[in-house]
Scaffold this motif. Structure first.
Motif, short mmCIF file in Angstrom:
data_model
loop_
_atom_site.label_atom_id
_atom_site.label_comp_id
_atom_site.label_asym_id
_atom_site.label_seq_id
_atom_site.Cartn_x
_atom_site.Cartn_y
_atom_site.Cartn_z
N ASP A 99 -1.16 1.22 10.42
CA ASP A 99 -1.93 0.51 9.65
C ASP A 99 -2.28 0.96 8.46
OD1 ASP A 99 -4.02 -0.98 9.01
OD2 ASP A 99 -4.71 -1.72 10.85
N ASN A 101 -4.83 0.68 6.51
CA ASN A 101 -5.92 1.02 6.25
C ASN A 101 -6.35 2.28 7.04
OD1 ASN A 101 -6.82 -1.10 4.46
ND2 ASN A 101 -6.45 -2.48 6.26
N HIS A 117 -10.26 5.95 8.38
CA HIS A 117 -10.05 4.99 7.53
C HIS A 117 -9.30 5.52 6.08
CE1 HIS A 117 -14.00 6.92 6.70
NE2 HIS A 117 -13.79 6.78 5.45
N ASP A 121 -12.58 -0.23 1.81
CA ASP A 121 -12.58 -1.74 1.98
C ASP A 121 -13.13 -2.20 3.07
OD1 ASP A 121 -11.07 -1.49 -0.24
OD2 ASP A 121 -9.16 -1.98 0.64
N LYS A 123 -12.88 -4.03 6.71
CA LYS A 123 -12.03 -4.30 7.64
C LYS A 123 -12.72 -4.82 8.82
CE LYS A 123 -10.68 0.50 6.37
NZ LYS A 123 -11.35 0.33 5.25
N GLN A 124 -11.75 -5.73 9.57
CA GLN A 124 -12.44 -6.45 10.79
C GLN A 124 -11.76 -6.00 11.92
OE1 GLN A 124 -14.54 -8.95 11.12
NE2 GLN A 124 -15.21 -8.52 9.00
N VAL A 126 -8.46 -2.70 13.04
CA VAL A 126 -7.30 -1.68 12.57
C VAL A 126 -6.60 -1.41 14.10
CG1 VAL A 126 -8.52 -0.72 10.63
CG2 VAL A 126 -8.80 0.37 12.74
#
Length: 182
Positions: A99, A101, A117, A121, A123-124, A126
């Motif tokens: 990912d 992120n 991370h 940003d 995130k909802q 990952v």
């Protein structure tokens, strides 16, 4: 004069936020305690986050998909996710970073033994891939999730994953199959 102005501008941009106490936007989380690098207390309420895994059992070398997800609109900026043996305090296995992120961390001199991370940003969700080690017992994924500088949760746990070691495997890892002839 122009060179002096550039120096002042650069100095203010780099040092002024720290001098004035502006909060850091890139939070790091300790590998052992799973606490963020700032002075605030973890939330004691139920976390608005879950850790989902793709399997209940694993064998050495198996890849398990692990998802850290916000419930509702909670969102999060930072996290540290590890696999630990039940009642263990060090990460086991390694993560394959899939990912954008996320990034791998080196904890206890093991590359990618934790995942964190890659940016601040919101995130909802990952997703990452965990590779099971050759000698683990029952494990859980454990995480710290940082929503913002005032709100973070420590010790969020997944369900327990159990190794499926075959009884017919010896210490070298080679299979001892019993063959029956009639």
């Amino acid at each position: 004069m122009r060179r002096h102005s550039c120096f002042v501008f650069l100095f203010c941009g780099i040092f002024l936020p720290g001098i004035l106490g502006f909060p850091q936007t890139n939070t790091s989380i300790d590998c052992d305690s799973l606490l963020p690098n700032y002075e605030a207390e973890p939330q004691t309420s139920a976390p608005p986050y879950i850790i989902a895994v793709s399997f209940d059992n694993f064998e050495p070398g198996n890849e398990v998909q692990v998802t850290l997800e916000a419930l509702g609109d909670a969102g999060f900026k930072g996290f540290n996710l590890q696999a630990r043996e039940i009642d263990g305090d060090v990460p086991v296995g390694t993560f394959k970073i899939t990912d954008p992120n996320t990034k791998g961390l080196e904890c206890h001199n093991m590359t990618n033994s934790a995942v964190s991370h890659a940016n601040s940003d919101v995130k909802q969700k990952v997703t990452t891939t965990w590779i099971a080690p050759h000698d683990a017992t029952e494990i859980q994924f454990i995480a710290t999730v940082v929503q913002n500088l005032e709100n973070f949760w420590v010790g969020i746990q997944s369900k327990t994953l159990t190794p499926t070691h075959s009884g017919s495997v010896n210490a070298t890892g080679k299979s001892k199959r019993k063959v029956c002839f009639e």
